[in-house]
Motif scaffolding. Structure first.
Motif, PDB file in Angstrom:
ATOM      1  N   THR A   1       1.241  -1.714  -0.155  1.00  0.00           N
ATOM      2  CA  THR A   1       0.448  -0.326   0.270  1.00  0.00           C
ATOM      3  C   THR A   1       1.091   1.141  -0.130  1.00  0.00           C
ATOM      4  O   THR A   1       0.088   1.932   0.171  1.00  0.00           O
ATOM      5  CB  THR A   1      -0.907  -0.027   1.369  1.00  0.00           C
ATOM      6  N   GLN A   2       2.109   0.991   0.320  1.00  0.00           N
ATOM      7  CA  GLN A   2       3.050   2.511   0.142  1.00  0.00           C
ATOM      8  C   GLN A   2       4.800   1.725  -0.584  1.00  0.00           C
ATOM      9  O   GLN A   2       4.862   0.295   0.008  1.00  0.00           O
ATOM     10  CB  GLN A   2       3.330   2.932   1.610  1.00  0.00           C
ATOM     11  N   THR A   3       5.476   2.976   0.041  1.00  0.00           N
ATOM     12  CA  THR A   3       6.731   1.972  -0.618  1.00  0.00           C
ATOM     13  C   THR A   3       7.746   1.586   0.583  1.00  0.00           C
ATOM     14  O   THR A   3       8.325   1.192   0.563  1.00  0.00           O
ATOM     15  CB  THR A   3       7.485   2.618  -1.638  1.00  0.00           C
TER      16      THR A   3
ATOM     17  N   TYR B   1      -0.242   0.157  -4.263  1.00  0.00           N
ATOM     18  CA  TYR B   1      -2.131  -0.300  -5.105  1.00  0.00           C
ATOM     19  C   TYR B   1      -2.444  -0.325  -2.818  1.00  0.00           C
ATOM     20  O   TYR B   1      -2.629  -0.491  -2.317  1.00  0.00           O
ATOM     21  CB  TYR B   1      -1.946  -1.697  -4.683  1.00  0.00           C
ATOM     22  N   ARG B   2      -3.919   0.502  -3.379  1.00  0.00           N
ATOM     23  CA  ARG B   2      -5.531   0.678  -2.750  1.00  0.00           C
ATOM     24  C   ARG B   2      -6.419   0.186  -2.756  1.00  0.00           C
ATOM     25  O   ARG B   2      -6.315   0.836  -4.309  1.00  0.00           O
ATOM     26  CB  ARG B   2      -4.745   1.785  -1.956  1.00  0.00           C
ATOM     27  N   ARG B   3      -7.162   0.238  -2.187  1.00  0.00           N
ATOM     28  CA  ARG B   3      -8.693  -0.064  -3.089  1.00  0.00           C
ATOM     29  C   ARG B   3      -9.419   1.027  -2.939  1.00  0.00           C
ATOM     30  O   ARG B   3     -10.213   1.506  -2.292  1.00  0.00           O
ATOM     31  CB  ARG B   3      -8.873  -1.390  -2.795  1.00  0.00           C
TER      32      ARG B   3
ATOM     33  N   HIS C   1       2.128   5.542  -7.802  1.00  0.00           N
ATOM     34  CA  HIS C   1       3.333   5.659  -7.492  1.00  0.00           C
ATOM     35  C   HIS C   1       3.282   6.053  -6.072  1.00  0.00           C
ATOM     36  O   HIS C   1       3.273   7.657  -6.548  1.00  0.00           O
ATOM     37  CB  HIS C   1       3.912   6.370  -8.931  1.00  0.00           C
ATOM     38  N   GLN C   2       5.083   6.008  -5.606  1.00  0.00           N
ATOM     39  CA  GLN C   2       5.135   7.103  -4.809  1.00  0.00           C
ATOM     40  C   GLN C   2       6.810   6.902  -4.803  1.00  0.00           C
ATOM     41  O   GLN C   2       7.398   5.934  -5.348  1.00  0.00           O
ATOM     42  CB  GLN C   2       4.987   5.776  -2.884  1.00  0.00           C
ATOM     43  N   ILE C   3       7.364   8.012  -4.595  1.00  0.00           N
ATOM     44  CA  ILE C   3       9.030   7.464  -4.377  1.00  0.00           C
ATOM     45  C   ILE C   3       9.410   7.521  -2.362  1.00  0.00           C
ATOM     46  O   ILE C   3       8.658   8.853  -2.100  1.00  0.00           O
ATOM     47  CB  ILE C   3      10.053   8.685  -4.765  1.00  0.00           C
ATOM     48  N   GLU C   4       9.888   7.245  -1.802  1.00  0.00           N
ATOM     49  CA  GLU C   4      10.674   6.665  -0.544  1.00  0.00           C
ATOM     50  C   GLU C   4      11.751   6.920  -0.447  1.00  0.00           C
ATOM     51  O   GLU C   4      12.079   6.954  -1.148  1.00  0.00           O
ATOM     52  CB  GLU C   4      10.207   5.243   0.135  1.00  0.00           C
ATOM     53  N   GLY C   5      12.159   8.184   1.540  1.00  0.00           N
ATOM     54  CA  GLY C   5      13.554   8.378   0.826  1.00  0.00           C
ATOM     55  C   GLY C   5      13.928   8.093   2.517  1.00  0.00           C
ATOM     56  O   GLY C   5      13.232   7.963   3.305  1.00  0.00           O
TER      57      GLY C   5
HETATM   58  N1  DAH Z   1       3.517   5.537   3.571  1.00  0.00           N
HETATM   59  C1  DAH Z   1       3.065   6.694   4.332  1.00  0.00           C
HETATM   60  C2  DAH Z   1       2.226   7.040   3.211  1.00  0.00           C
HETATM   61  O1  DAH Z   1       1.960   6.616   2.291  1.00  0.00           O
HETATM   62  C3  DAH Z   1       4.050   7.971   3.691  1.00  0.00           C
HETATM   63  C4  DAH Z   1       5.378   8.078   3.977  1.00  0.00           C
HETATM   64  C5  DAH Z   1       5.109   9.281   5.618  1.00  0.00           C
HETATM   65  C6  DAH Z   1       6.561   7.652   4.216  1.00  0.00           C
HETATM   66  C7  DAH Z   1       6.058   9.213   6.576  1.00  0.00           C
HETATM   67  C8  DAH Z   1       7.549   7.887   5.071  1.00  0.00           C
HETATM   68  C9  DAH Z   1       7.311   8.394   6.371  1.00  0.00           C
HETATM   69  O2  DAH Z   1       8.621   7.151   5.003  1.00  0.00           O
HETATM   70  O3  DAH Z   1       8.244   9.299   6.875  1.00  0.00           O
HETATM   71  O4  DAH Z   1       0.701   7.600   3.371  1.00  0.00           O
END
Ligand code: DAH
Length: 345
Positions: free
Chosen positions: A174-176, A200-202, A214-218
């Motif tokens: 649901t998230q990266t 992916y989310r419903r 798409h997400q970019i995670e850091g």
């Molecule tokens: N995973 C969160 C979301 O999908 C977004 C997010 C928030 C990522 C805070 C992070 C974070 O790495 O520190 O809504």
């Protein structure tokens, strides 16, 4: 089909002259074809002449061979010349004139999709700041996607209505954020990575939601990493992505895997912060969730929370693409209308 019962040299030469004349006098392409079939075709005169060569007296055989070759070459040449003349004449009379001022036909090169453009830009910008790219699978386990991220089993995001569950504890991520877990499980600190990827989310599809996005995670873990580092990093990123005058602000928020948590806004690049339709008159546009990595997450991956600190952030790629390129509806990014996509070449 004509059949030769007897043959001598003069007869071959006479047939040659006949065939050449027939080709020259043929009035249409079809008539030329008929001549070809009659003289050179598989059941025509040429195979019979070739077969007849063995009946010549040895003394005459060489000359007969040369006559047979001349038969074939002369008639072939006459046919080709006649076809050229007929087609050329037809072209000159009935064909359209060649207009060399017309534009050439379009041979378009493909172009990168706006989502790919944003990811490519982000990778370039973050790599200048020392971030490496890490990736994880779209199919995740619940541990990485939730539990290791300090998200309790009763959290609403685990519900059937939000998550695509695949069975056996597996799900479409649901998230990266689970890539943070994978990276920390397999690498000792320090860590400095971004992870672009599909989530992916419903969600019911509308102008701003899509079930796949798409997400970019850091993630940055080192000694004495602070909230100021997070703000400086996101500000530098947003300025490189959106323009040099962009400002960045944090608002307090909550995420299970960060403490403290913030939502990050950047000043509207369209109105410069005065308020407009793009920023809904607020002067600010929300762009990322972020915060300092919760010590409980460090505990899950075996990092010493006394020795290391870190920040993390996650942002929506489609959202950045829509703001940057002025795309009003997220669905335009998935319709694959070539006219839409070609604008981003
Ligand atoms: N995973 C969160 C979301 O999908 C977004 C997010 C928030 C990522 C805070 C992070 C974070 O790495 O520190 O809504």
């Amino acid at each position: 089909m004509a059949e030769i019962f007897w043959m001598n040299l003069a007869e071959i030469d006479a047939l040659t002259a006949e065939g050449v004349a027939g080709a020259q006098q043929a009035a249409t392409v079809d008539a030329v074809e008929a001549v070809r079939i009659q003289y050179l075709g598989r059941k025509g005169l040429l195979p019979q002449i070739m077969k007849g060569l063995k009946d010549f007296a040895p003394a005459e055989r060489g000359a007969a061979g040369r006559s047979a070759n001349a038969f074939k070459d002369s008639i072939t040449a006459a046919i080709e010349a006649r076809l050229l003349a007929l087609r050329g004449a037809a072209g000159a009379v009935a064909g359209p004139a060649f207009d060399y001022t017309l534009p050439g036909s379009w041979r378009g090169l493909g172009s990168l999709h706006p989502v790919s453009l944003v990811i490519t830009d982000a990778v370039r910008i973050f790599s200048r700041m020392g971030f490496a790219v890490a990736e994880g699978p779209d199919i995740e386990n619940a541990y990485n996607n939730f539990e290791a991220l300090n998200t309790p089993a009763h959290h609403p995001s685990l519900a059937e209505t939000d998550t695509f569950w695949l069975g056996k504890g597996e799900l479409l991520r649901t998230q990266t954020s689970p890539v943070q877990i994978r990276v920390m499980q397999s690498h000792p600190p320090p860590v400095r990575i971004i992870t672009p990827g599909r989530c992916y989310r419903r969600d019911t599809t509308d102008a701003t939601h899509s079930a796949s996005f798409h997400q970019i995670e850091g993630l940055y873990v080192d000694r004495q990493v602070s909230l100021a580092d997070l703000k400086g990093t996101l500000a530098a990123f947003m300025r490189a992505m959106m323009g040099p005058d962009v400002g960045v602000r944090f608002r307090p928020h909550f995420f299970p895997f960060t403490e403290p948590s913030v939502e990050c806004d950047f000043s509207c690049h369209v109105c410069g912060g005065k308020g407009c339709r793009v920023c809904k008159q607020s002067g600010w546009i929300e762009i990322a969730g972020a915060g300092m990595v919760d010590p409980r997450v460090f505990g899950k991956v075996g990092y010493d929370a006394e020795a290391w600190t870190g920040f993390a952030f996650g942002m929506g790629v489609e959202r950045i693409a829509m703001i940057k390129y002025g795309i009003p509806d997220i669905r335009m990014l998935y319709e694959n209308d070539a006219r839409f996509l070609a604008q981003f070449g």
